[in-house]
Design an enzyme around this catalytic site. Structure first.
Site, PDB file in Angstrom:
ATOM      1  N   LYS A   1      -4.318   2.717  -7.364  1.00 50.89           N
ATOM      2  CA  LYS A   1      -4.511   1.303  -7.057  1.00 50.89           C
ATOM      3  C   LYS A   1      -5.685   0.725  -7.851  1.00 50.89           C
ATOM      4  O   LYS A   1      -5.616  -0.406  -8.363  1.00 50.89           O
ATOM      5  CB  LYS A   1      -4.750   1.116  -5.556  1.00 50.89           C
ATOM      6  CG  LYS A   1      -3.506   1.325  -4.705  1.00 50.89           C
ATOM      7  CD  LYS A   1      -2.457   0.266  -5.000  1.00 50.89           C
ATOM      8  CE  LYS A   1      -1.296   0.300  -4.054  1.00 50.89           C
ATOM      9  NZ  LYS A   1      -0.295  -0.751  -4.350  1.00 50.89           N
TER      10      LYS A   1
ATOM     11  N   ARG B   1     -12.740  14.731  15.200  1.00 52.00           N
ATOM     12  CA  ARG B   1     -14.164  14.965  15.376  1.00 52.00           C
ATOM     13  C   ARG B   1     -14.914  14.529  14.118  1.00 52.00           C
ATOM     14  O   ARG B   1     -14.383  14.606  13.014  1.00 52.00           O
ATOM     15  CB  ARG B   1     -14.402  16.451  15.654  1.00 52.00           C
ATOM     16  CG  ARG B   1     -15.836  16.863  15.923  1.00 52.00           C
ATOM     17  CD  ARG B   1     -15.920  18.327  16.322  1.00 52.00           C
ATOM     18  NE  ARG B   1     -15.371  18.542  17.659  1.00 52.00           N
ATOM     19  CZ  ARG B   1     -14.266  19.218  17.923  1.00 52.00           C
ATOM     20  NH1 ARG B   1     -13.564  19.751  16.928  1.00 52.00           N
ATOM     21  NH2 ARG B   1     -13.843  19.371  19.159  1.00 52.00           N
TER      22      ARG B   1
ATOM     23  N   ASN C   1      13.933   0.664  -2.122  1.00 44.76           N
ATOM     24  CA  ASN C   1      14.893   1.762  -2.144  1.00 44.76           C
ATOM     25  C   ASN C   1      15.580   1.748  -0.780  1.00 44.76           C
ATOM     26  O   ASN C   1      15.064   2.309   0.186  1.00 44.76           O
ATOM     27  CB  ASN C   1      14.183   3.090  -2.395  1.00 44.76           C
ATOM     28  CG  ASN C   1      15.117   4.281  -2.303  1.00 44.76           C
ATOM     29  OD1 ASN C   1      16.333   4.126  -2.217  1.00 44.76           O
ATOM     30  ND2 ASN C   1      14.558   5.484  -2.291  1.00 44.76           N
TER      31      ASN C   1
ATOM     32  N   LYS D   1       6.609   5.244   9.366  1.00 46.41           N
ATOM     33  CA  LYS D   1       5.579   5.730   8.448  1.00 46.41           C
ATOM     34  C   LYS D   1       5.073   7.142   8.740  1.00 46.41           C
ATOM     35  O   LYS D   1       4.322   7.709   7.949  1.00 46.41           O
ATOM     36  CB  LYS D   1       4.399   4.752   8.419  1.00 46.41           C
ATOM     37  CG  LYS D   1       4.727   3.448   7.691  1.00 46.41           C
ATOM     38  CD  LYS D   1       3.573   2.460   7.706  1.00 46.41           C
ATOM     39  CE  LYS D   1       2.370   2.928   6.918  1.00 46.41           C
ATOM     40  NZ  LYS D   1       2.649   2.991   5.453  1.00 46.41           N
TER      41      LYS D   1
ATOM     42  N   HIS E   1     -17.462  15.004  11.131  1.00 48.17           N
ATOM     43  CA  HIS E   1     -18.098  16.078  10.375  1.00 48.17           C
ATOM     44  C   HIS E   1     -19.253  15.516   9.544  1.00 48.17           C
ATOM     45  O   HIS E   1     -19.692  16.135   8.580  1.00 48.17           O
ATOM     46  CB  HIS E   1     -17.063  16.763   9.482  1.00 48.17           C
ATOM     47  CG  HIS E   1     -15.929  17.369  10.257  1.00 48.17           C
ATOM     48  ND1 HIS E   1     -15.971  18.644  10.760  1.00 48.17           N
ATOM     49  CD2 HIS E   1     -14.733  16.847  10.655  1.00 48.17           C
ATOM     50  CE1 HIS E   1     -14.835  18.897  11.418  1.00 48.17           C
ATOM     51  NE2 HIS E   1     -14.081  17.814  11.361  1.00 48.17           N
TER      52      HIS E   1
ATOM     53  N   SER F   1      -5.804  -1.920  -2.442  1.00 48.12           N
ATOM     54  CA  SER F   1      -6.137  -1.158  -1.239  1.00 48.12           C
ATOM     55  C   SER F   1      -7.636  -0.971  -1.111  1.00 48.12           C
ATOM     56  O   SER F   1      -8.348  -0.848  -2.119  1.00 48.12           O
ATOM     57  CB  SER F   1      -5.466   0.221  -1.301  1.00 48.12           C
ATOM     58  OG  SER F   1      -5.923   1.056  -0.252  1.00 48.12           O
TER      59      SER F   1
ATOM     60  N   TYR G   1      -4.086   8.327  -4.517  1.00 45.47           N
ATOM     61  CA  TYR G   1      -3.504   7.018  -4.180  1.00 45.47           C
ATOM     62  C   TYR G   1      -4.487   5.902  -4.491  1.00 45.47           C
ATOM     63  O   TYR G   1      -4.155   4.911  -5.145  1.00 45.47           O
ATOM     64  CB  TYR G   1      -3.110   6.991  -2.697  1.00 45.47           C
ATOM     65  CG  TYR G   1      -2.899   5.588  -2.170  1.00 45.47           C
ATOM     66  CD1 TYR G   1      -1.749   4.878  -2.489  1.00 45.47           C
ATOM     67  CD2 TYR G   1      -3.854   4.981  -1.352  1.00 45.47           C
ATOM     68  CE1 TYR G   1      -1.554   3.591  -2.015  1.00 45.47           C
ATOM     69  CE2 TYR G   1      -3.664   3.698  -0.880  1.00 45.47           C
ATOM     70  CZ  TYR G   1      -2.515   3.000  -1.205  1.00 45.47           C
ATOM     71  OH  TYR G   1      -2.341   1.731  -0.738  1.00 45.47           O
TER      72      TYR G   1
END
Length: 321
Positions: free
Chosen positions: A145, A202, A32, A178, A204, A114, A141
């Site tokens: 994939k 950080r 595009n 990006k 978690h 991915s 996403y």
């Protein structure tokens, strides 16, 4: 002619440069092209024709006899995208149409999968095709994939050569456009340049100290070298990991970015945003044995080598590959 979809994007534009460097100049680029911020990625390259992604299959019906290879790298790559209609349209349906066209016209195909397909990594990071249907990605996403990988493996009709590449954490030149989805290296560079300091997420997860989260960071020049090699190899079809094969910490990445910039190390931490916290991968490392087993033996850049090249030859001068 060689077709590259997503050609104004990060990895695909670097691939066009790699092809040009090897004197492949009849490149048909598909994207595009109305997205102005991506256009510098294709400026100055040797390109035969620009084709809008919506017009591509009509173009292919007329020109398939002249097409030698297709690299299908165009996709919606935002890992925070939640609009399933957009993901299905661009990542699943378009890819199915590409696959079927390559079958009909007998054109070899390399497409982008991915590492997001691996989810939390509970099944490991082996590109074993028998487990792909069992993978549980952590975001839409990754699901899009993985859905295509599953679909491709189920097909009885296949291109005479095809490869799906599970990209791990790719970084390098031409990712300026990006935004939030740019690599941590680029975000680190921008932060250090602007403020002299870097803030990392950080941890978690009690199993990981702050900054000790680990990812397989792979330099884009290695990624396009693999794709270039596959274009010539054209056998051993299948799905392959494409990472460096070595997990490194975010602190490693940060220290190397400071060093490449000649800056004093100054790091602090902030909470991981809540919208991605439960989808966060704390460890990824590509098992690269499968690609090596079919003959790929070129060494990959170390994190130190890749960051130094990226920062000093592209980010600091503001140049493109």
């Amino acid at each position: 002619m060689i077709v590259v979809t997503g050609a104004a994007g990060f990895i695909a534009s670097c691939l066009v440069s790699r092809l040009n460097a090897a004197n492949f100049n009849d490149i048909v680029v598909v994207d595009n092209f109305s997205v102005a911020k991506k256009l510098p990625n294709v400026e100055g390259k040797k390109i035969k024709e620009f084709v809008d992604r919506h017009d591509f299959f009509t173009w292919l019906d007329k020109n398939y006899e002249d097409v030698e290879f297709i690299f299908h790298l165009g996709a919606r790559t935002d890992t925070t995208e939640t609009n399933l209609d957009v993901l299905n349209l661009l990542n699943l349906d378009y890819s199915k149409k590409m696959w079927n066209a390559c079958c009909e016209y007998q054109i070899p195909l390399v497409y982008a999968s991915s590492a997001a397909t691996y989810g939390s990594g509970t099944l490991g990071y082996d590109d074993d095709e028998s487990i792909i249907s069992l993978l549980r990605p952590l975001n839409a996403y990754g699901e899009s994939k993985n859905d295509f990988d599953i679909w491709a493996l189920e097909q009885t009709a296949k291109p005479f050569f095809w490869a799906g590449l599970k990209f791990f954490n790719v970084y390098g030149p031409n990712e300026y456009h990006k935004g939030r989805m740019a690599s941590v290296v680029m975000h680190a560079f921008n932060s250090i340049k602007e403020s002299g300091r870097l803030t990392l997420f950080r941890s978690h997860n009690p199993d990981y100290e702050d900054g000790k989260q680990m990812r397989d960071f792979v330099y884009v020049k290695d990624v396009v070298d693999v794709m270039y090699w596959l274009m010539h190899h054209r056998k051993n079809s299948g799905i392959y990991n494409l990472g460096s094969g070595e997990a490194r910490t975010f602190l490693d990445l940060a220290f190397n970015t400071f060093t490449a910039m000649g800056a004093d190390i100054n790091i602090d931490f902030k909470d991981t945003p809540e919208d991605i916290r439960d989808k966060y991968q704390y460890y990824t490392q590509a098992n690269m044995a499968k690609l090596k087993s079919i003959g790929y033996d070129k060494p990959f850049h170390t994190l130190e080598e890749g960051i130094q090249d990226y920062v000093q030859n592209y980010l600091l001068p503001g140049t493109y590959l």
